[in-house]
Design an enzyme around this catalytic site. Structure first.
Site, PDB file in Angstrom:
ATOM      1  CE  LYS A   1      -4.489   0.938   0.358  1.00 53.72           C
ATOM      2  NZ  LYS A   1      -5.609   0.005   0.073  1.00 53.72           N
TER       3      LYS A   1
HETATM    4  N1  GLU Z   1      -7.495   0.096  -3.036  1.00 52.02           N
HETATM    5  C1  GLU Z   1      -8.247  -1.091  -3.270  1.00 52.02           C
HETATM    6  C2  GLU Z   1      -8.268  -1.961  -2.026  1.00 52.02           C
HETATM    7  O1  GLU Z   1      -8.061  -1.483  -0.928  1.00 52.02           O
HETATM    8  C3  GLU Z   1      -7.805  -1.834  -4.519  1.00 52.02           C
HETATM    9  C4  GLU Z   1      -6.408  -2.335  -4.497  1.00 52.02           C
HETATM   10  C5  GLU Z   1      -5.961  -2.926  -5.850  1.00 52.02           C
HETATM   11  O2  GLU Z   1      -6.779  -3.066  -6.738  1.00 52.02           O
HETATM   12  O3  GLU Z   1      -4.778  -3.243  -5.939  1.00 52.02           O
HETATM   13  O4  GLU Z   1      -8.560  -3.114  -2.084  1.00 52.02           O
END
Ligand code: GLU
Length: 418
Positions: free
Chosen positions: A108
């Protein structure tokens, strides 16, 4: 909807992980490894602002576990971003990808910034400089970002371009959630909301909630909240309350989501919508309803309001909306909580499909994407519900057990590189 000064999300994540690990009698070495992220990067992001002055923003990228494959997870632009939050969000991505069985680890990113205060040029400069700062640790086979709170397909296009320019080749698989013309996937923008809707149907079926008469409350009207609400409304499910960062609205007879979306497209926020009553956002979660969908940010359902929640079923569209203490109160009341790592996994599932399509250079019709997504959500819901029932735990701990066990098996097979 502020979550500043609230519970440390990394500790909240660890409490659930530790409980699942205990119940699984997890190998103590794997336990130790998974209790810390593989990599934490903090970067300074200087941007020449429109007034000619330089502002230096702080950004992070955390890779929680690289064992399952390249890391996967969004980039968040928000004023409340901090390292504990990014670490928690990265770990949740590890568990989320594992729950739905994707060949990805968890990562993240985040930048401490209020993107609504930046001009389009400033936003682009910030994104390009942040991308350059993390370029050495991301890549199609290393770590693949995507949108999250405060970012969107446009931001992903700049990440793709910056990364590709540095490499000297087109690298569409370095990010997902990008525009269709740049190698995005059909169905990606709606995928998280569609997955939430799938899960609502499976959970309602399993826990006997009649969706024909159910009243639903949705917290948040960003990508996840607005899209889920649209799916509910289109299926004839009554949405009685909605909030966003500014305020909340309530109508016991149901809100016409199509009209509310038109209102928000013109006025930006839900407040002022004429066919509903304005209420204090603090009262939204405890409104009379059958299903609650927190689709905003962390730490919204806490020990302070959990006892007053009237819903029988909670579907977590957001990451980390419920604290560990609140979980215990809800469990004692018999409220079923479908956890974030399952309920909002539709987004990353279609991100995986996007990454696969980019690498094949062959793109699927929307119906195929949606059908595959629905299958993954259905199978994963059954696996989590069965795991929870077999071990007499909450759905959350069932989901953690399923995912932690899969990650542990991979560590066992790979061993420790020395
Ligand atoms: N931000 C989204 C989540 O928290 C998508 C993450 C992604 O598609 O890599 O799942």
């Amino acid at each position: 909807m502020s979550h500043a000064n609230a519970k440390d999300p990394w500790q909240e994540m660890l409490k659930r992980f530790n409980e699942a690990a205990r119940r699984l009698s997890l190998d103590e070495n794997v336990w130790k490894i998974l209790s810390e992220p593989d990599l934490e990067l903090k970067v300074s992001v200087p941007v020449v602002m429109d007034n000619g002055k330089v502002e230096v923003f702080t950004g992070y990228r955390v890779q929680h576990s690289r064992a399952m494959g390249p890391c996967k997870g969004g980039i968040r632009y928000d004023i409340n971003v901090n390292l504990a939050e990014v670490k928690a969000l990265a770990a949740w991505m590890t568990w989320k990808c594992s729950v739905v069985n994707l060949p990805f680890g968890g990562g993240k990113g985040g930048v401490i910034v209020d993107p609504s205060k930046l001009s389009m040029r400033e936003l682009e400069m910030l994104t390009r400089r942040y991308t350059a700062a993390i370029a050495d640790i991301i890549g199609p086979d290393r770590d693949v970002p995507a949108p999250d709170v405060g970012t969107n397909d446009k931001v992903m296009a700049w990440v793709l371009d910056t990364y590709s320019m540095r490499k000297g080749e087109n690298c569409s698989a370095v990010v997902t959630g990008k525009p269709l013309l740049l190698g995005g996937s059909r169905g990606r923008a709606d995928a998280t909301g569609r997955g939430v809707f799938d899960i609502l149907q499976h959970a309602a079926n399993r826990f006997r909630v009649d969706l024909r008469s159910a009243r639903v409350v949705v917290q948040g009207f960003g990508n996840v909240g607005a899209t889920s609400a649209r799916y509910f409304h289109e299926a004839g499910i009554k949405v009685v309350g909605i909030s966003d960062v500014r305020g909340a609205v309530y109508n016991a007879n149901g809100i016409d989501i199509t009209k509310l979306r038109e209102w928000v497209a013109k006025n930006k926020f839900v407040v002022g919508y004429p066919d509903a009553q304005a209420i204090d956002p603090k009262d939204l979660l405890t409104l009379p309803c059958d299903v609650l969908v927190p689709a905003a940010v962390e730490n919204q359902i806490t020990e302070e309001n959990a006892g007053k929640i009237q819903a029988k079923l909670i579907i977590e569209g957001a990451n980390g909306p419920t604290t560990d203490e609140a979980d215990k109160i809800l469990e004692a009341k018999g409220v079923q909580v479908v956890p974030d790592i399952l309920a909002n996994a539709g987004g990353v599932t279609v991100s995986y499909f996007e990454w696969v399509q980019d690498r094949m250079g062959f793109f699927w019709p929307e119906a195929e994407v949606n059908q595959r997504l629905d299958e993954v959500m259905h199978r994963s819901f059954q696996e989590v519900a069965d795991m929870a029932a077999k071990n007499k735990t909450s759905l959350r701990i069932g989901a953690y057990m399923l995912s932690v066990d899969r990650v542990a098996q991979v560590y066992k097979l790979r061993g420790i590189y020395a």
